[in-house]
Every structure is written in structure tokens, then in C-alpha cells.
Design an enzyme around this catalytic site. Structure first.
Site: not given
Ligand code: MSP
Length: 519
Positions: A20, A23, A128, A131, A145, A148, A296, A299
Site C-alpha cells: 500500500h 510501504h 500480537c 506486529c 494492540c 492492529h 488510518k 482496506k
Molecule cells: N517485516 C517487517 C519489517 C522487517 S525489517 C527487518 C515489517 N513489515 S511491514 O510490511 O509491516 O512494514 C514495512 C514498513 O512499512 C515499515 O517501515 C512500516 O513503518 C511501513 N509502513 C506500514 N504502514 C505505513 C503507513 N501507513 N505509513 C508509512 N509507513 C508505513 O514491519
């Protein structure tokens, strides 16, 4: 050691779903920094990838009637497809299910064990799955949490532990390091404050499911997904397999992460590296969280927008530009279709795109599309001195902003120059010069403008690579900006006389803001 290569990383993403906007945000900013450093002449290693083990992925696969690896093999291409669509220039892509990762992780864990940095204990507490993290009651809001909204599961198992608590003092010392290990400063204070309150040892293995990398000396356990995932930053650069590569690339110059995963990167990760006497990363930079329309992302509420939904309207350059420019890196931010359309029109279509169109059109009309000879010193007036001076100061401000990991400031500085170039057109009125017959002055002015476009292509390439490359070609340059070097090329007065220019279609056609948003 490791300082010859600029090594930067994104988190490796959980592939329980498609990407999304949040990421893509981390990855786009990292790409901007990577491209900028390359043009500075640095050797860069830019790593991203996918985090494929753990309960979250196992359950996602199970719900679809698939084996975990079948699921991740299906979904990983969706992530790679997005990075391709956004022109992400990563040098490597690591999947934690790859052999190179699994083997090196086992080497790492065995080394911890051999050094007495692992012990067997019992874990009783809360977990969780969203997380993939253990929780203490203080982490929860109304028993749930906060990220989530779910009630953590009660877990009781025999686990291996890493003696995290004994690293407290060394970690606090690390947070005091200059240049800072954790940025921005508010995040440093947050993590230091929490560590000072005390650290619990960390459970690093699980026995209740098997979707993970086995503990090498006791295969009835799999390694806790976070412990193994963090190691991707070294397993991808030769830890345990290619000592020469490892020595030249590690330590990372910067790990980009979101603020939600600060703890793992600034407490657990450095402590594990300390346990093996491995060099520590130079910096962990935590950016803020994005919301969509003030909410936030979710989906079910239509705020879980896929970046791919925005590309048909805006294109990848504008996508990259918008997120890097609109949100102060490090702060929380908000996406809205309206703000993206507004910024597209004002900055890209009007300020930058129009400048390019006007200058190329005038070069065609007044100079038959041929770059004139460069002005001699005595042909330059105060107006030229002014625009050149603005370029130099904008570029310097950009370099500094990139060093400070402030992409929004870098782009703001670039637009000072864009606006100055537009003001220069208004001030010098080439159309009036054409009428008056002052052809050399007209050439001097258009040379200055064409050269300004060339400079803009160079300094904007890290953020809008497609438009920059296109502009580069329209200015009659051969080769690619990717092989340029700022120290050599980002100097005024270098566009070659005799280059054939091309007008072309608008680089950023205006979007009708009223009809742009999907209904
Ligand atoms: N798999 C772990 C990271 C392991 S690194 C050794 C993880 N994955 S994640 O897919 O959940 O998130 C990855 C990144 O996306 C994180 O840095 C997280 O902060 C970022 N984001 C997820 N949702 C976000 C927003 N809504 N806004 C900005 N960044 C966000 O955590």
C-alpha cells in the site's frame, strides 16, 4: 571498513498482502537518496526485499488453502511489479526464504550460541500476530494492540532467549553517539527513554509452528521472525558467505524504517550485532506514518489504496515527487487525491513542465532548435549572474538536505531554482529580444535557459527520472543521466553549442483537478 560503499536499506516487507502507499513511501524516498548518491559518484548498494516467515504469513497462506511458500511465491511478484512501476533502482532484492538468507542466519545464530549469547527459558506472555511481536500490558490500549486493534494471544512455550538486558548500557552509549545513530532526534529520545527504563531478555525462538528457519542446534524450534528478518541486512551482503563483499559494504549507512519498527532496529538489532562484535549501522532513520484522507489506511474503508491505482493518472515520476515533497520526512503525513492533483499541477505541470515547454519552444522558434555558443564573460549581465548564483545555492542546499535525510527540503530547494528560471524568462522577455533584432542577446538568454534545463534534468533525475531523461534527450544530449557525476556535470555553462533541441509533448500535462478523483 565498509565506508567505500554507500549502503542503504528499506525494511523487508511482510507479504501477507499487496503493497500500500505506506510501504511505497519508504521505498521511494530510499530510491531518491540512492540515485542522488550515485550521481555524487558514490558506489551505492541499495537493498530491499520481503519478509516471508512467521505466524502472520503462515495464517494468511492457510486461510487460502496454500502452503506458506506457495503463497509467498504468488505474492512476491506483485511487490516486484510495483517497484518496477515506480522505477526503484535497488541493487538487490532479498527474500527471507532464499537459501543465502537461511544459511547465513543459521551461521549467525550458531555464532551467538557458541559465544554463550543464547539460553533456554520459558516464555509466558502476550503475542500480537499483526506486529509479530511480544507485548507487555503497558503496550496495550484497553487490552488491544493499538496498531492492529486485536487482542494479543497468550503464549506459553519453552523458548531460547537472547540476553538483551545486559546490553542496556552499551545501547544508551550508542544513542549518545555523534553523528546520531537514531534520527530524527525525537525518536532517539523516545528509544533512549524506553531503554533506560530497563530491558527484558528477548525470546528468539518458537515451537508452536514451523514456518521459519530452524534453530541450527535444536530443530524443534524456529527462529523468531524479527530476529531472523533483521539479519537480512547482512545476509544479503555476504555475511557468512562472502567476506570481501561483507567487508566492503557493511555497515549500512542508513536503515530507513517506519516509526512502528524503531524498537527492533535501534535496540534488538544493534544488541545482536554487539553480541558478535560486528560493526554497527551508522544510522537508523524512522519516518512517520501516512494516513489517507486523515484516516488510518484500511482496506475495508477504501483507504487501503494501492500505489498502482494512482499511476495511470499521475505516472511514476509524479508519484515519487509528491510523496517525497509533500511530507516532511520523519513526520506523520496525509495523502489525499486532491493534494496530489494540486501539487502535480502547481509544481510539475506549471512550474517545471511549462518552463521546459516554453524554453524548448523558443529555442525552436528563434534558434531553429540549435543550442547557440556559450556566452563570453563580458556578455553576461546581472540577470545571468543571478540565475547562476541561484542554481549554485539551490544545489548546495539540496546536497545538505540529502545529507540530513530531508528529501522534502531538497525538493523545496530545487524549486527555488525552477521559479528563478521562470522569473528570468519574464525578466529577459526573449520574445521582445526577437522582435528587436538583438540576436546575440537573445542567444545569451536562451543559452542560459537551455543550460538551466540541463541542470534541472541533472538535479531532478533522482526524483523524476523519466521526465529528466526525456528532457536530457530533448536538449540534444546523448548518453544517460545515470552516468553523469555531479562534481563534473552539475556546473553551469556546460550545455554543448550545436546540440539539436526538440520541443516534444508536455512533460507533465495538466490534470483537471475537478474530474481527476475517482468517484
Ligand atoms: N517485516 C517487517 C519489517 C522487517 S525489517 C527487518 C515489517 N513489515 S511491514 O510490511 O509491516 O512494514 C514495512 C514498513 O512499512 C515499515 O517501515 C512500516 O513503518 C511501513 N509502513 C506500514 N504502514 C505505513 C503507513 N501507513 N505509513 C508509512 N509507513 C508505513 O514491519
Amino acid at each position: 571498513m565498509g565506508d567505500d560503499v554507500f549502503y542503504l536499506t528499506t525494511p523487508i516487507y511482510y507479504v501477507n498482502d499487496v503493497p500500500h502507499l505506506g510501504h511505497a513511501y519508504t521505498t521511494v524516498v530510499a530510491d531518491f537518496i540512492a540515485r542522488w548518491r550515485r550521481l555524487q559518484g558514490r558506489e551505492v548498494h541499495f537493498l530491499t526485499g520481503t519478509d516471508e516467515h512467521g505466524l502472520k504469513i503462515a495464517r494468511t497462506a492457510e486461510a487460502r488453502g496454500l502452503k506458506p511458500k506457495e503463497w509467498t511465491d504468488q505474492i512476491v511478484p506483485r511487490w516486484i511489479e510495483l517497484w518496477d512501476a515506480l522505477d526503484i533502482s535497488n541493487d538487490d532484492f532479498i527474500r527471507t526464504t532464499e537459501e543465502r538468507h537461511e544459511e547465513a542466519v543459521q551461521t549467525f545464530m550458531q555464532a551467538l550460541h557458541d559465544r554463550g549469547e543464547v539460553y533456554l527459558g520459558t516464555y509466558e506472555g502476550l503475542y500480537c500476530v499483526g506486529c509479530e511481536a511480544f507485548k507487555v500490558p503497558e503496550d496495550l490500549v484497553d487490552g488491544r494492540c493499538p496498531l492492529h486493534g486485536t487482542v494479543p494471544e497468550v503464549v506459553e512455550e519453552d523458548n531460547y532467549f537472547f540476553p538483551l538486558s545486559k546490553y542496556k548500557e552499551r545501547l544508551i552509549e550508542l544513542y549518545r553517539r555523534d553523528p546520531p545513530f537514531v534520527a530524527p532526534e525525537a525518536r532517539r529520545n523516545e528509544v533512549e527513554g524506553k531503554v533506560k527504563q530497563g530491558l527484558e531478555d528477548l525470546s528468539i525462538s518458537r515451537t508452536s509452528f514451523d514456518w521459519g528457519i530452524p534453530i541450527p542446534w535444536d530443530t524443534s524450534h524456529v527462529i523468531y521472525v524479527w530476529v531472523e528478518a533483521l539479519q537480512n541486512y547482512i545476509t544479503a551482503v555476504g555475511y557468512g558467505s562472502d567476506p570481501a563483499m561483507f567487508a566492503s559494504v557493511w555497515p549500512a549507512d542508513v536503515h530507513f524504517v517506519g516509526k512502528d519498527i524503531l524498537w527492533f532496529h535501534t535496540v534488538i538489532w544493534p544488541a545482536m550485532l554487539m553480541a558478535l562484535d560486528l560493526p554497527l549501522p551508522h544510522k537508523v532513520f524512522a519516518h512517520g506514518y501516512l494516513q489517507v484522507g486523515g484516516e488510518k489506511m484500511s482496506k475495508s474503508k477504501l483507504t487501503g489504496i494501492s500505489p498502482l491505482d494512482l499511476l495511470p493518472t499521475f505516472g511514476s515520476d509524479a508519484y515519487r515527487y509528491y510523496f517525497a515533497r509533500e511530507i516532511s520526512f520523519g513526520m506523520d503525513g496525509n495523502f489525499s487525491w486532491e493534494s496530489m492533483a494540486a501539487r502535480y499541477n502547481s509544481d510539475l505541470a506549471n512550474d517545471f513542465g511549462n518552463l521546459a515547454s516554453r524554453v524548448l519552444t523558443m529555442a525552436q522558434r528563434y534558434l531553429s532548435g540549435v543550442v547557440p555558443s556559450a556566452p563570453q564573460a563580458d556578455e553576461l549581465t546581472g540577470s545571468e549572474a543571478d540565475i547562476i548564483e541561484t542554481f549554485i545555492s539551490s544545489f548546495r542546499a539540496m546536497e545538505q538536505a540529502v545529507d540530513e535525510l530531508a528529501p522534502h527540503d531538497a525538493l523545496r530547494a530545487a524549486w527555488v531554482f525552477v521559479r528563478k528560471a521562470n522569473a528570468y524568462v519574464e525578466a529577459t522577455t526573449p520574445w521582445a529580444l526577437a522582435k528587436s533584432g538583438d540576436s546575440r542577446r537573445l542567444e545569451v538568454v536562451l543559452y542560459t535557459l537551455l543550460d538551466s534545463l540541463r541542470l534541472l534534468a541533472l538535479i531532478l533525475w533522482p526524483i523524476i527520472p523519466r521526465a529528466a531523461d526525456e528532457l536530457w534527450r530533448r536538449l540534444g544530449n546523448t548518453g544517460s543521466i545515470s552516468t553523469a557525476t555531479y562534481g563534473v556535470d552539475a556546473r553551469p555553462g556546460l550545455i554543448a553549442a550545436g546540440n539539436a533541441t526538440v520541443v516534444g509533448a508536455p512533460l507533465f500535462p495538466r490534470i483537471d483537478e475537478a474530474v481527476a478523483a475517482p468517484r
